[in-house]
Scaffold this active site. Structure first.
Site, PDB file in Angstrom:
ATOM      1  N   ASN A   9       0.866  -1.187   0.000  1.00  0.00           N
ATOM      2  CA  ASN A   9       0.000   0.000   0.000  1.00  0.00           C
ATOM      3  C   ASN A   9       0.898   1.231   0.000  1.00  0.00           C
ATOM      4  O   ASN A   9       1.494   1.570   1.015  1.00  0.00           O
ATOM      5  CB  ASN A   9      -0.884  -0.033   1.261  1.00  0.00           C
ATOM      6  N   TRP A  10       0.978   1.854  -1.169  1.00  0.00           N
ATOM      7  CA  TRP A  10       1.903   2.987  -1.302  1.00  0.00           C
ATOM      8  C   TRP A  10       1.329   4.262  -0.675  1.00  0.00           C
ATOM      9  O   TRP A  10       2.020   5.270  -0.584  1.00  0.00           O
ATOM     10  CB  TRP A  10       2.222   3.259  -2.774  1.00  0.00           C
ATOM     11  N   LYS A  11       0.081   4.230  -0.319  1.00  0.00           N
ATOM     12  CA  LYS A  11      -0.597   5.393   0.268  1.00  0.00           C
ATOM     13  C   LYS A  11      -0.414   6.635  -0.638  1.00  0.00           C
ATOM     14  O   LYS A  11      -0.346   6.498  -1.848  1.00  0.00           O
ATOM     15  CB  LYS A  11      -0.077   5.646   1.683  1.00  0.00           C
ATOM     16  N   HIS A  99      -9.731   0.947   4.793  1.00  0.00           N
ATOM     17  CA  HIS A  99      -8.450   1.149   5.497  1.00  0.00           C
ATOM     18  C   HIS A  99      -8.690   2.149   6.633  1.00  0.00           C
ATOM     19  O   HIS A  99      -9.479   3.087   6.490  1.00  0.00           O
ATOM     20  CB  HIS A  99      -7.407   1.679   4.509  1.00  0.00           C
ATOM     21  N   GLU A 101      -7.108   4.566   7.606  1.00  0.00           N
ATOM     22  CA  GLU A 101      -6.880   5.968   7.233  1.00  0.00           C
ATOM     23  C   GLU A 101      -8.055   6.524   6.449  1.00  0.00           C
ATOM     24  O   GLU A 101      -8.336   7.725   6.498  1.00  0.00           O
ATOM     25  CB  GLU A 101      -5.553   6.078   6.454  1.00  0.00           C
ATOM     26  N   GLU A 170      -5.702  -5.138  10.649  1.00  0.00           N
ATOM     27  CA  GLU A 170      -4.718  -4.079  10.818  1.00  0.00           C
ATOM     28  C   GLU A 170      -4.999  -3.327  12.111  1.00  0.00           C
ATOM     29  O   GLU A 170      -5.804  -2.389  12.126  1.00  0.00           O
ATOM     30  CB  GLU A 170      -4.792  -3.093   9.646  1.00  0.00           C
ATOM     31  N   GLY A 176       2.107   2.199  10.733  1.00  0.00           N
ATOM     32  CA  GLY A 176       3.025   3.333  10.584  1.00  0.00           C
ATOM     33  C   GLY A 176       3.739   3.723  11.865  1.00  0.00           C
ATOM     34  O   GLY A 176       4.371   4.779  11.924  1.00  0.00           O
ATOM     35  N   SER A 211       3.160  -2.185  10.403  1.00  0.00           N
ATOM     36  CA  SER A 211       4.617  -2.154  10.610  1.00  0.00           C
ATOM     37  C   SER A 211       5.313  -3.467  10.266  1.00  0.00           C
ATOM     38  O   SER A 211       6.307  -3.836  10.898  1.00  0.00           O
ATOM     39  CB  SER A 211       4.947  -1.729  12.050  1.00  0.00           C
ATOM     40  N   GLY A 232       2.638  -1.161   4.375  1.00  0.00           N
ATOM     41  CA  GLY A 232       2.647   0.250   3.998  1.00  0.00           C
ATOM     42  C   GLY A 232       4.072   0.719   3.754  1.00  0.00           C
ATOM     43  O   GLY A 232       4.630   0.538   2.668  1.00  0.00           O
ATOM     44  N   GLY A 233       4.679   1.288   4.797  1.00  0.00           N
ATOM     45  CA  GLY A 233       6.001   1.913   4.679  1.00  0.00           C
ATOM     46  C   GLY A 233       7.040   1.065   3.954  1.00  0.00           C
ATOM     47  O   GLY A 233       7.746   1.559   3.067  1.00  0.00           O
TER      48      GLY A 233
HETATM   49  C1  PEP Z   1      -0.988   0.060   6.005  1.00  0.00           C
HETATM   50  O1  PEP Z   1      -1.066   1.245   5.740  1.00  0.00           O
HETATM   51  O2  PEP Z   1      -1.862  -0.716   5.601  1.00  0.00           O
HETATM   52  C2  PEP Z   1       0.155  -0.397   6.789  1.00  0.00           C
HETATM   53  C3  PEP Z   1       0.141  -1.628   7.226  1.00  0.00           C
HETATM   54  O3  PEP Z   1       1.158   0.509   6.985  1.00  0.00           O
HETATM   55  P1  PEP Z   1       2.583   0.220   7.674  1.00  0.00           P
HETATM   56  O4  PEP Z   1       3.111  -1.068   7.113  1.00  0.00           O
HETATM   57  O5  PEP Z   1       3.416   1.397   7.312  1.00  0.00           O
HETATM   58  O6  PEP Z   1       2.339   0.100   9.148  1.00  0.00           O
END
Ligand code: PEP
Length: 256
Positions: A9-11, A99, A101, A170, A176, A211, A232-233
């Protein structure tokens, strides 16, 4: 063979040059490009503005494309939104739904998550539906209550159609923050989600997100109830993402 899924997920990251270079990094990485040989499905979810460009770059590879969100209506007066059919049109096979967010920034409710999931299925997309408790709910010991509600609504509203979706657990406090849930928390929580869906007669893959990185991926994937990771990251760097895909390849397509 049931697949293990790794979803990036590049957000809201990636102008055209950045997205192109990241997509090329995925395509040129042997571990990622040949992951399907070990039953691992790789999906990347760039921002809307980079979807076409990434689609062109990953064409002719097994890497799949996903949107990060879509509207529940097919078309019309919804400024700034895109429909599920539009995502399909640019080559998406998947879409993230609900999600945390989106729930936070766009006030997406459980009912809207259901409606969006239906729209996505109707358009031929696989919704990856995100669920999970906030830090406050976690601290109050309400994780199971939240999941019972979120997953229960999905089971009741979508019925057997839910088996055409993927769930992603999640925990919001892990997204994040660099503080991934422990393997023990992931194991017990995923087992609980499987229990909730099973009472509705539904079997569905459940990813973990929060994470995840190349160092903890193997441990997070070790539970039989974890069918993959939503990242994500660490998906913003092809080498880090490849480390996660490598861990999934070691697990292979043997998840339940
Ligand atoms: C996400 O945004 O779905 C996510 C899992 O982010 P991160 O891996 O950065 O915690």
């Amino acid at each position: 063979m049931t697949k293990t899924m790794i979803v990036g997920n590049w957000k809201m990251n990636g102008t055209q040059p950045v997205a192109r270079s990241l997509a090329e990094g995925l395509v040129n990485n042997d571990i990622i490009r040949s992951a399907h040989a070990d039953g691992v499905q790789v999906v990347c979810c760039p921002p809307f503005t980079a979807l076409s460009l990434v689609q062109q770059t990953i064409a002719d590879t097994p890497i799949q494309l996903g949107g990060q969100a879509c509207h529940h209506q097919r078309q019309g007066a919804h400024t700034g939104d895109v429909s599920a059919a539009m995502l399909r049109d640019v080559g998406c096979s998947h879409v993230l739904v609900g999600h945390s967010e989106r729930r936070r920034d766009h006030h997406e409710s459980d009912d809207q998550v259901v409606a969006i999931s239906i729209a996505a299925i109707d358009a031929g997309l696989v919704p990856i539906i995100c669920v999970g408790e906030t830090l406050e709910e976690h601290q109050q010991g309400l994780t199971r209550n939240v999941l019972q509600r979120q997953v229960g609504i999905l089971c009741s509203a979508l019925g057997n159609n839910l088996s055409r979706c993927v769930l992603a657990y999640e925990p919001v406090w892990a997204i994040g923050t660099g503080l991934a849930a422990t393997a023990e928390h992931v194991e017990t929580t995923h087992a609980y989600i499987a229990e909730v869906t099973r009472t509705h007669g539904i079997v569905i893959p459940v990813l973990y997100g929060g994470s995840a990185n190349a160092s903890n991926a193997e441990e997070l994937l070790s539970s039989e109830h974890v069918n993959g990771l939503l990242v994500g990251g660490a998906s913003l760097d092809a080498i880090s993402f490849a480390g996660i895909v490598a861990a999934a390849r070691r697990k292979g397509g043997a998840s339940s």
